[in-house]
Design a protein around this motif. Structure first.
Motif, PDB file in Angstrom:
ATOM      1  N   SER A 246      31.200   5.741 -77.129  1.00  0.00           N
ATOM      2  CA  SER A 246      30.546   5.446 -76.198  1.00  0.00           C
ATOM      3  C   SER A 246      30.853   5.409 -74.873  1.00  0.00           C
ATOM      4  N   SER A 247      31.519   4.681 -74.087  1.00  0.00           N
ATOM      5  CA  SER A 247      31.732   5.541 -72.145  1.00  0.00           C
ATOM      6  C   SER A 247      32.592   5.228 -71.775  1.00  0.00           C
TER       7      SER A 247
ATOM      8  N   SER B 249      36.122   6.233 -81.271  1.00  0.00           N
ATOM      9  CA  SER B 249      35.235   6.261 -80.348  1.00  0.00           C
ATOM     10  C   SER B 249      35.771   7.301 -79.497  1.00  0.00           C
TER      11      SER B 249
ATOM     12  N   LYS C 294      27.935  -0.083 -74.879  1.00  0.00           N
ATOM     13  CA  LYS C 294      28.894   0.641 -75.179  1.00  0.00           C
ATOM     14  C   LYS C 294      29.926   0.046 -75.036  1.00  0.00           C
TER      15      LYS C 294
ATOM     16  N   GLU D 123      40.297   4.734 -79.193  1.00  0.00           N
ATOM     17  CA  GLU D 123      38.992   4.726 -77.833  1.00  0.00           C
ATOM     18  C   GLU D 123      39.604   6.153 -76.789  1.00  0.00           C
TER      19      GLU D 123
ATOM     20  N   HIS E  29      34.666   8.630 -74.933  1.00  0.00           N
ATOM     21  CA  HIS E  29      34.245   7.628 -74.387  1.00  0.00           C
ATOM     22  C   HIS E  29      34.168   8.353 -72.839  1.00  0.00           C
TER      23      HIS E  29
ATOM     24  N   ALA F 181      39.493   8.200 -73.319  1.00  0.00           N
ATOM     25  CA  ALA F 181      38.272   8.436 -72.396  1.00  0.00           C
ATOM     26  C   ALA F 181      38.454   9.889 -72.260  1.00  0.00           C
TER      27      ALA F 181
ATOM     28  N   ARG G 209      32.401   0.044 -78.854  1.00  0.00           N
ATOM     29  CA  ARG G 209      33.514  -0.204 -78.225  1.00  0.00           C
ATOM     30  C   ARG G 209      34.675  -0.872 -79.831  1.00  0.00           C
TER      31      ARG G 209
END
Length: 254
Positions: free
Chosen positions: A141-142, A182, A159, A239, A184, A241, A163
């Protein structure tokens, strides 16, 4: 060499694996003992990377938006290296555009490659993973899947979709022994991002990051290694980051 390392015994597909972030993921997967299929539309770069890495890497020309291409890819990977148990859904494209001005075909292209490509990848490997004891799916994702950014509506939509798909897939596939997470990234210095402004874009991006630098593929790939490995066996639906602290504020404007 396959047989040693944190990913010994793993068979992985890395989409978008010919260049940039994907190529570094491939290199680190092979270095940690995985056998890897490099799936990409960039034939020359993908074959060169496979030649560089030797017998534990194989290049396959692949269109992530095509279900038939996915079926062939997984079948060939299973035959070549054994049952696929890692999928790095890394392929993606970046397009900017204001809502009033962005052409519909550009929006659709983002959907087909980023979102549909991710879905088709999960769909294609699930049967193999379920029949062979499980596996790990890592969806790219991002930070734009966590926060907003002007001029990025169509890209961010894909994106955020990744997620959401990751969360649902983690719940659905977890009982089958398949983990889905995911990743990011923030602004990463790759050919995909450099085409949108070059050095000036990198400098601007760095000014918005608490660490005051953009990321590099070498910053991202170790997370993929961890999520592909058995070290992350209780991480599912996460998720993560990896952005130098951007999302600790309110996105790029923080």
């Amino acid at each position: 060499m396959a047989g040693n390392g944190r990913l010994a015994g793993k068979v992985a597909i890395v989409t978008g694996g010919a260049m940039g972030q994907g190529a570094e993921i491939v290199r680190q997967f092979v270095a940690e003992g995985a056998r890897v299929v490099i799936a990409d539309v960039a034939k020359e770069q993908g074959q060169a990377l496979a030649d560089e890495l030797g017998a534990d890497a194989h290049f396959a020309a692949h269109d992530v938006s095509d279900a038939a291409s996915w079926a062939t890819l997984v079948e060939d990977a299973n035959a070549r290296f054994g049952p696929v148990n890692v999928l790095a859904n890394n392929a993606g494209i970046l397009r900017f555009g204001e809502i009033e001005k962005m052409p519909g075909d550009e929006v659709e292209l983002l959907w087909r490659i980023n979102q549909m490509g991710c879905f088709l990848g999960m769909q294609a490997v699930t049967r193999t993973m379920r029949k062979n004891g499980g596996g790990s799916i890592i969806n790219a994702s991002s930070v734009e899947g966590l926060a907003g950014m002007p001029g990025c509506t169509a890209y961010a939509a894909t994106k955020w979709a990744i997620r959401g798909m990751t969360k649902c897939a983690a719940m659905e596939l977890g009982p089958k022994g398949i983990r889905v997470n995911s990743v990011h990234p923030g602004m990463i210095d790759t050919p995909m991002t450099r085409v949108h402004g070059g050095d000036a874009a990198m400098e601007y991006g760095a000014s918005k990051v608490p660490l005051r630098r953009v990321g590099h593929p070498e910053d991202i790939a170790p997370l993929y290694v961890f999520l592909a490995s058995d070290e992350s066996s209780y991480i599912n639906g996460a998720e993560i980051a990896i952005d130098g602290g951007v999302t600790s504020t309110h996105g790029f404007g923080g």
